[in-house]
Motif scaffolding. Structure first.
Motif, short mmCIF file in Angstrom:
data_model
loop_
_atom_site.label_atom_id
_atom_site.label_comp_id
_atom_site.label_asym_id
_atom_site.label_seq_id
_atom_site.Cartn_x
_atom_site.Cartn_y
_atom_site.Cartn_z
N THR A 22 0.83 -1.21 0.00
CA THR A 22 0.00 0.00 0.00
C THR A 22 0.86 1.25 0.00
O THR A 22 0.58 2.22 -0.70
N GLU A 23 1.94 1.24 0.79
CA GLU A 23 2.85 2.38 0.81
C GLU A 23 3.51 2.58 -0.55
O GLU A 23 3.66 3.71 -1.03
N ALA A 24 3.89 1.48 -1.19
CA ALA A 24 4.52 1.58 -2.51
C ALA A 24 3.52 2.10 -3.55
O ALA A 24 3.87 2.91 -4.42
N PHE A 25 2.27 1.65 -3.44
CA PHE A 25 1.23 2.10 -4.37
C PHE A 25 0.97 3.60 -4.19
O PHE A 25 0.86 4.36 -5.15
N ALA A 26 0.92 4.03 -2.92
CA ALA A 26 0.70 5.45 -2.64
C ALA A 26 1.87 6.29 -3.15
O ALA A 26 1.67 7.39 -3.68
N ALA A 27 3.08 5.77 -2.99
CA ALA A 27 4.26 6.50 -3.47
C ALA A 27 4.22 6.63 -4.99
O ALA A 27 4.61 7.68 -5.54
N GLU A 28 3.75 5.59 -5.67
CA GLU A 28 3.67 5.65 -7.13
C GLU A 28 2.60 6.65 -7.56
O GLU A 28 2.76 7.37 -8.55
N ILE A 29 1.50 6.73 -6.81
CA ILE A 29 0.48 7.74 -7.11
C ILE A 29 1.07 9.13 -6.98
O ILE A 29 0.88 10.00 -7.83
N ARG A 30 1.81 9.36 -5.91
CA ARG A 30 2.41 10.67 -5.68
C ARG A 30 3.47 11.00 -6.74
O ARG A 30 3.68 12.16 -7.09
N ARG A 31 4.16 9.96 -7.24
CA ARG A 31 5.14 10.20 -8.28
C ARG A 31 4.47 10.63 -9.59
O ARG A 31 4.91 11.57 -10.25
N MET A 32 3.36 9.96 -9.91
CA MET A 32 2.67 10.28 -11.16
C MET A 32 1.78 11.50 -11.03
O MET A 32 1.55 12.23 -12.00
N PHE A 33 1.26 11.71 -9.81
CA PHE A 33 0.36 12.85 -9.55
C PHE A 33 0.90 13.60 -8.33
O PHE A 33 0.34 13.49 -7.24
N PRO A 34 1.98 14.34 -8.49
CA PRO A 34 2.61 15.01 -7.33
C PRO A 34 1.69 16.00 -6.63
O PRO A 34 1.93 16.34 -5.47
N GLY A 35 0.65 16.45 -7.31
CA GLY A 35 -0.28 17.38 -6.68
C GLY A 35 -1.36 16.70 -5.87
O GLY A 35 -2.15 17.36 -5.19
N CYS A 36 -1.41 15.39 -5.90
CA CYS A 36 -2.41 14.65 -5.10
C CYS A 36 -2.01 14.72 -3.63
O CYS A 36 -0.88 14.38 -3.28
N PRO A 37 -2.90 15.17 -2.76
CA PRO A 37 -2.57 15.22 -1.33
C PRO A 37 -2.11 13.86 -0.80
O PRO A 37 -2.64 12.82 -1.22
N ALA A 38 -1.15 13.85 0.08
CA ALA A 38 -0.58 12.61 0.58
C ALA A 38 -1.63 11.70 1.22
O ALA A 38 -1.64 10.49 0.98
N GLU A 39 -2.51 12.29 2.03
CA GLU A 39 -3.55 11.48 2.67
C GLU A 39 -4.48 10.86 1.64
O GLU A 39 -4.92 9.72 1.78
N GLY A 92 -0.86 1.96 -15.98
CA GLY A 92 -2.29 1.83 -16.25
C GLY A 92 -3.09 1.52 -15.00
O GLY A 92 -4.18 2.07 -14.79
N ALA A 93 -2.57 0.62 -14.16
CA ALA A 93 -3.28 0.25 -12.94
C ALA A 93 -3.36 1.40 -11.96
O ALA A 93 -4.40 1.65 -11.33
N VAL A 94 -2.26 2.13 -11.81
CA VAL A 94 -2.25 3.28 -10.90
C VAL A 94 -3.21 4.36 -11.37
O VAL A 94 -4.00 4.90 -10.57
N VAL A 95 -3.17 4.66 -12.66
CA VAL A 95 -4.08 5.69 -13.19
C VAL A 95 -5.53 5.25 -13.02
O VAL A 95 -6.40 6.05 -12.65
N SER A 96 -5.82 3.97 -13.27
CA SER A 96 -7.19 3.47 -13.11
C SER A 96 -7.70 3.66 -11.68
O SER A 96 -8.85 4.05 -11.46
N ALA A 97 -6.83 3.38 -10.71
CA ALA A 97 -7.22 3.55 -9.31
C ALA A 97 -7.49 5.00 -8.98
O ALA A 97 -8.47 5.33 -8.29
N VAL A 98 -6.65 5.90 -9.49
CA VAL A 98 -6.82 7.33 -9.23
C VAL A 98 -8.09 7.84 -9.89
O VAL A 98 -8.89 8.57 -9.28
#
Length: 231
Positions: free
Chosen positions: A132-149, A178-184
């Motif tokens: 989960t931490e790795a998935f959240a980090a990848e979200i933040r890498r691709m979408f740096p403007g997404c709030p951490a929480e 693709g999977a990360v973007v789909s989740a976001v």
């Protein structure tokens, strides 16, 4: 019962729980709770020489495995799931004496297996937290403007074990783009737009997605910017 064009599991003998009322093609008994197919025709367990077996529902993996080991004759029981369009295991048919011996074996090492289950559960929790931490980090890498929480919430939702969500797919486990973007996108769709309200008002899913498409893209554009991030 489902059309047999959909393959059933081929793991030795297979017995079916029919979805419709079926009668034995040989002795005409029925309706049958369980049946075997011989050359496309239903047979009751007695006519199929399986009537002496007892049913063990799924759920206890060790007991099921050991019961099959202790039985000279056994069969897998399946039922067709219309929603998922596939056959699913319901349990096994085993010899009564084999089941009794398997139960004795399970009782003998019950405490050791309990301790192993506890260790396995702890290991899975640790693995899930790391993923989960790795998935959240990848979200933040691709979408740096997404709030951490928010990134952590999206990751936790998408990667919940047993949920069947995108984070549990092979692509999700590999942290594919693709999977990360789909989740976001799924999160934005449900949290940041009127999508759920549209569905509740009777708007078809594809039309609802079309209507909120611009709103989703607006949020994603903002999250792709560093300046939008908080925390």
């Amino acid at each position: 019962m489902a059309r047999l064009a959909t393959p059933a599991p081929r793991t030795g003998l297979v017995v079916f729980q029919p979805l419709k009322r079926r009668h034995c093609g040989e002795c005409h008994a029925g309706p049958l709770p369980l049946l075997v197919l011989e050359e496309g025709a239903p047979r009751c367990l007695d006519c199929a020489d399986l009537g002496h077996l007892v049913f063990l529902p799924r759920g206890d993996t060790a007991l099921t495995r050991r019961s099959r080991e202790e039985s000279a004759l056994s069969a897998v029981v399946v039922r067709f799931n219309r929603r998922k369009s596939r056959y699913e295991r319901q349990g096994v048919l085993v010899e009564e004496a084999g089941l009794a011996r398997a139960e004795e074996r399970c009782l003998a090492d019950a405490e050791a297996r309990r301790r192993r289950r506890v260790r396995d559960a702890r290991r899975r929790i640790t693995e899930d937290l790391r993923f989960t931490e790795a998935f959240a980090a990848e979200i933040r890498r691709m979408f740096p403007g997404c709030p951490a929480e928010r990134a952590r919430a999206i990751a936790a939702h998408a990667s919940l074990r047993g949920s069947g969500r995108v984070g549990r797919s092979a692509a999700g486990r590999a942290l594919s783009e693709g999977a990360v973007v789909s989740a976001v996108v799924a999160s934005v769709r449900h949290v940041d737009t009127r999508y759920d309200q549209l569905l509740m008002s009777g708007v078809p899913r594809h039309e609802a997605r079309r209507r909120i498409g611009a709103a989703v893209e607006t949020v994603l554009r903002g999250w792709r910017s560093e300046e939008a991030g908080v925390g």
